[in-house]
Design a protein around this motif. Structure first.
Motif, PDB file in Angstrom:
ATOM      1  N   LYS A 295      50.965  75.744  38.959  1.00 11.37           N
ATOM      2  CA  LYS A 295      50.008  74.857  38.280  1.00 11.37           C
ATOM      3  C   LYS A 295      50.740  73.721  37.555  1.00 11.37           C
ATOM      4  O   LYS A 295      50.264  72.591  37.527  1.00 11.37           O
ATOM      5  CB  LYS A 295      49.167  75.656  37.285  1.00 11.37           C
ATOM      6  N   LYS A 296      51.901  74.040  36.970  1.00 11.69           N
ATOM      7  CA  LYS A 296      52.669  73.001  36.276  1.00 11.69           C
ATOM      8  C   LYS A 296      53.221  71.982  37.256  1.00 11.69           C
ATOM      9  O   LYS A 296      53.258  70.780  36.961  1.00 11.69           O
ATOM     10  CB  LYS A 296      53.802  73.640  35.470  1.00 11.69           C
ATOM     11  N   HIS A 297      53.648  72.426  38.401  1.00 11.49           N
ATOM     12  CA  HIS A 297      54.154  71.512  39.426  1.00 11.49           C
ATOM     13  C   HIS A 297      53.041  70.590  39.913  1.00 11.49           C
ATOM     14  O   HIS A 297      53.243  69.370  40.024  1.00 11.49           O
ATOM     15  CB  HIS A 297      54.735  72.299  40.598  1.00 11.49           C
ATOM     16  N   ALA A 298      51.894  71.157  40.203  1.00 10.09           N
ATOM     17  CA  ALA A 298      50.770  70.348  40.698  1.00 10.09           C
ATOM     18  C   ALA A 298      50.339  69.315  39.672  1.00 10.09           C
ATOM     19  O   ALA A 298      50.090  68.150  40.013  1.00 10.09           O
ATOM     20  CB  ALA A 298      49.606  71.257  41.076  1.00 10.09           C
ATOM     21  N   ALA A 299      50.236  69.726  38.409  1.00  5.63           N
ATOM     22  CA  ALA A 299      49.841  68.787  37.356  1.00  5.63           C
ATOM     23  C   ALA A 299      50.867  67.679  37.194  1.00  5.63           C
ATOM     24  O   ALA A 299      50.506  66.510  36.981  1.00  5.63           O
ATOM     25  CB  ALA A 299      49.653  69.535  36.036  1.00  5.63           C
ATOM     26  N   ALA A 300      52.156  68.027  37.283  1.00  5.30           N
ATOM     27  CA  ALA A 300      53.215  67.017  37.159  1.00  5.30           C
ATOM     28  C   ALA A 300      53.170  66.032  38.322  1.00  5.30           C
ATOM     29  O   ALA A 300      53.292  64.813  38.124  1.00  5.30           O
ATOM     30  CB  ALA A 300      54.573  67.704  37.103  1.00  5.30           C
TER      31      ALA A 300
ATOM     32  N   LYS B 270      61.219  61.452  14.060  1.00  2.53           N
ATOM     33  CA  LYS B 270      61.026  61.020  15.449  1.00  2.53           C
ATOM     34  C   LYS B 270      60.705  62.220  16.331  1.00  2.53           C
ATOM     35  O   LYS B 270      59.802  62.153  17.174  1.00  2.53           O
ATOM     36  CB  LYS B 270      62.281  60.309  15.956  1.00  2.53           C
ATOM     37  N   ILE B 271      61.422  63.317  16.134  1.00  2.00           N
ATOM     38  CA  ILE B 271      61.180  64.527  16.928  1.00  2.00           C
ATOM     39  C   ILE B 271      59.830  65.131  16.570  1.00  2.00           C
ATOM     40  O   ILE B 271      59.045  65.522  17.445  1.00  2.00           O
ATOM     41  CB  ILE B 271      62.299  65.556  16.707  1.00  2.00           C
ATOM     42  N   ASN B 272      59.526  65.215  15.274  1.00  2.00           N
ATOM     43  CA  ASN B 272      58.283  65.841  14.832  1.00  2.00           C
ATOM     44  C   ASN B 272      57.047  65.097  15.320  1.00  2.00           C
ATOM     45  O   ASN B 272      55.984  65.698  15.511  1.00  2.00           O
ATOM     46  CB  ASN B 272      58.244  65.926  13.304  1.00  2.00           C
ATOM     47  N   ALA B 273      57.171  63.805  15.552  1.00  2.00           N
ATOM     48  CA  ALA B 273      56.026  63.003  15.994  1.00  2.00           C
ATOM     49  C   ALA B 273      55.592  63.357  17.411  1.00  2.00           C
ATOM     50  O   ALA B 273      54.417  63.211  17.764  1.00  2.00           O
ATOM     51  CB  ALA B 273      56.369  61.518  15.907  1.00  2.00           C
ATOM     52  N   ASP B 274      56.515  63.833  18.224  1.00  3.97           N
ATOM     53  CA  ASP B 274      56.185  64.178  19.611  1.00  3.97           C
ATOM     54  C   ASP B 274      57.160  65.251  20.090  1.00  3.97           C
ATOM     55  O   ASP B 274      58.032  64.990  20.920  1.00  3.97           O
ATOM     56  CB  ASP B 274      56.268  62.931  20.505  1.00  3.97           C
ATOM     57  N   PRO B 275      57.026  66.488  19.597  1.00  2.00           N
ATOM     58  CA  PRO B 275      58.041  67.513  19.865  1.00  2.00           C
ATOM     59  C   PRO B 275      58.149  67.935  21.328  1.00  2.00           C
ATOM     60  O   PRO B 275      59.237  68.289  21.787  1.00  2.00           O
ATOM     61  CB  PRO B 275      57.604  68.687  18.985  1.00  2.00           C
ATOM     62  N   TRP B 276      57.052  67.913  22.073  1.00  2.00           N
ATOM     63  CA  TRP B 276      57.098  68.321  23.475  1.00  2.00           C
ATOM     64  C   TRP B 276      57.557  67.181  24.379  1.00  2.00           C
ATOM     65  O   TRP B 276      58.224  67.410  25.381  1.00  2.00           O
ATOM     66  CB  TRP B 276      55.727  68.826  23.939  1.00  2.00           C
ATOM     67  N   GLY B 277      57.172  65.943  24.031  1.00  2.00           N
ATOM     68  CA  GLY B 277      57.523  64.808  24.870  1.00  2.00           C
ATOM     69  C   GLY B 277      56.887  64.907  26.245  1.00  2.00           C
ATOM     70  O   GLY B 277      55.906  65.627  26.448  1.00  2.00           O
ATOM     71  N   THR B 278      57.436  64.197  27.205  1.00  2.00           N
ATOM     72  CA  THR B 278      56.972  64.304  28.579  1.00  2.00           C
ATOM     73  C   THR B 278      57.314  65.697  29.100  1.00  2.00           C
ATOM     74  O   THR B 278      58.446  66.162  28.929  1.00  2.00           O
ATOM     75  CB  THR B 278      57.651  63.245  29.465  1.00  2.00           C
ATOM     76  N   PRO B 279      56.354  66.391  29.721  1.00  2.00           N
ATOM     77  CA  PRO B 279      56.636  67.749  30.201  1.00  2.00           C
ATOM     78  C   PRO B 279      57.869  67.805  31.097  1.00  2.00           C
ATOM     79  O   PRO B 279      58.112  66.903  31.909  1.00  2.00           O
ATOM     80  CB  PRO B 279      55.364  68.109  30.988  1.00  2.00           C
ATOM     81  N   GLY B 280      58.651  68.870  30.939  1.00  2.00           N
ATOM     82  CA  GLY B 280      59.896  68.993  31.684  1.00  2.00           C
ATOM     83  C   GLY B 280      59.710  68.978  33.186  1.00  2.00           C
ATOM     84  O   GLY B 280      60.521  68.398  33.921  1.00  2.00           O
TER      85      GLY B 280
END
Length: 356
Positions: A14-19, A280-290
Motif C-alpha cells: 500500500k505504501k509503494h502504491a501510494a508513493a 525546523k525538524i519539529n515543524a515537519d518531523p515525517w517530511g516526504t515519506p521514505g
C-alpha cells in the motif's frame, strides 16, 4: 514516464502504491499476487492489471520497475526473475534472509544491467538527514560510542496475521524485521563494523525467531555501539532512538519513532542555533515519506543512469550485521566481520592453536 509493477499485495505494498501515485513521472500498471482478493484494491483504485503468476506478468506487461513486497524469504527468486527480464528492482527490506541470497540478487542485477534499490526509508527522515549532516561536518570530533534502541510492541495478533510472520525462513525476529532499519542507520552513521557480540531470547511471543535482542558492536574506527531491540513492550511502542556521543557533542534522536532531537548539545553551537535546528525538524518531523523518496530516486537513477541512493550492497551490509548478531547469539561468542562476510571468533582461536 516510468511504469511500475508490484509483486506481493500485502500491507507494505500500500505504501509503494501510494508513493507511485504521488510521483508525476511514475504510474502503477500491474500487480502480482496468488490471491486475487489482495490485488483488487490496486486494480480498482489505480487501474493496475492483475496477474496471479509472475512469469505471465513479466512476459505480457510492459513496465520498467518492479517493487518486490513479498515475504522476505521469497526475495531472491523473484528478484532474479525480474532482473533476467530487464526490470529495475526496488526491494523491501531485508534484501534477503541469507548472505548467499543477497549476493545472488546483487549479481543478477549487475549481470543484467538493471538498477537495484533496497527500502530503508528511515534514512530520509528530516532528523536523520540533519544528524548525518552534523556528522559529515565533523563538529562532533572523534566518536566515542553510540546507543541504538528499538523498544516496540508487536502483539501476538500481529504475528498471527500470516503463517510466515515470525518464522526464521521467511521473516526473522525483531532484528531482521524491525531493528534492521536502525542497524542500517548505525552503519550509515558509524561506518564498517568489525566485531559484534549478541544475546537474544523469545520471551513473550509465540514465534520461532527472537522477540528480544541485545548486542554490542565494535567499528573499524574503534567506536562502540550498544543495540537493544524488542517487540514485547506493553502496551504499545515505547522508544526508537539513536544517540551519538562525540568528544565535542552529544546528539540523540528519539521519541516513539526517532523523529525528533531529544538532545542536541555541540561545542560552539549557541542556544539560538540549536533552537532553529530543532524547530525546523519539529515543524515537519515525517517530511516526504521514505517510500516516495526511494521510488522517486529510482526513477531519476534510471533516467540519469546512476546508482540508487540505497543500493543492493547497502541492503546486504544491513543483512550481514543482523546475521552476525544471530550467529553470535547462537554460539555465544563474538563474531568478526570482514566487508562482505563474517567469520567466527573461535575459528581464529583454532588457527592460532594450530600455528603455536
Amino acid at each position: 514516464m516510468m511504469n511500475f509493477a508490484i509483486v506481493g499485495c500485502g500491507f507494505i505494498a500500500k505504501k509503494h502504491a501510494a508513493a507511485i501515485e504521488n510521483i508525476n513521472d511514475a504510474k502503477l500498471v500491474a500487480v502480482c499476487d496468488p490471491f486475487q482478493a489482495a490485488m483488487k484494491p490496486y486494480s480498482e483504485e489505480y487501474g493496475a492489471k492483475e496477474y496471479k503468476e509472475l512469469d505471465e506478468m513479466l512476459k505480457k506487461e510492459p513496465f520498467d520497475i518492479v517493487c518486490i513486497c513479498t515475504p522476505s524469504g521469497l526475495h531472491a527468486s523473484i528478484a532474479e526473475q525480474a532482473a533476467a527480464s530487464g526490470k529495475h528492482i526496488i526491494l523491501e527490506k531485508p534484501i534477503a534472509m541469507k548472505m548467499d541470497e543477497a549476493n545472488r540478487i546483487i549479481r543478477a542485477a549487475e549481470e543484467n544491467n538493471v538498477k537495484l534499490a533496497v527500502v530503508h526509508p528511515n534514512r530520509f527522515r528530516p532528523v536523520v538527514r540533519e544528524l548525518r549532516s552534523i556528522l559529515d561536518s565533523g563538529v562532533l570530533g572523534t566518536i566515542s560510542h553510540a546507543n541504538c534502541i528499538v523498544n516496540w510492541n508487536r502483539n501476538q495478533e500481529y504475528y498471527d496475521q500470516a503463517p510466515w510472520r515470525g518464522t526464521k525462513e521467511h521473516d526473522g525476529g525483531v532484528l531482521m524485521n524491525q531493528a534492521i532499519h536502525n542497524l542500517d542507520l548505525l552503519l550509515w552513521f558509524m561506518g564498517q563494523p568489525e566485531e559484534v557480540y549478541s544475546m537474544e531470547a523469545t520471551r513473550l511471543r509465540d514465534i520461532e525467531a527472537e522477540d528480544v535482542s541485545t548486542g554490542i558492536i565494535r567499528f573499524e574506527s574503534g567506536a562502540l555501539a550498544t543495540v537493544q531491540a524488542s517487540t514485547t513492550v506493553y502496551p504499545s511502542n515505547f522508544e526508537e532512538s539513536i544517540t551519538i556521543f562525540g568528544e565535542n557533542g552529544t546528539v540523540k534522536i528519539g521519541g516513539k519513532n526517532a523523529l525528533y532531537f531529544e538532545h542536541l548539545e555541540i561545542e560552539g553551537f549557541a542556544e539560538d542555533k540549536i533552537s532553529t535546528i530543532k524547530n525546523k525538524i519539529n515543524a515537519d518531523p515525517w517530511g516526504t515519506p521514505g517510500h516516495e523518496w526511494i521510488i522517486s530516486d529510482m526513477v531519476q537513477a534510471v533516467i540519469n543512469d546512476r546508482q540508487p541512493a540505497i543500493t543492493g550492497r547497502d541492503g546486504r551490509n544491513a543483512l550481514q550485521l543482523v546475521l552476525a548478531f544471530y550467529e553470535s547469539a547462537t554460539i555465544n561468542k563474538p563474531i568478526h566481520i570482514h566487508k562482505g562476510e563474517f567469520v567466527w571468533e573461535h575459528f581464529y582461536n583454532q588457527q592460532a592453536s594450530l600455528m603455536s
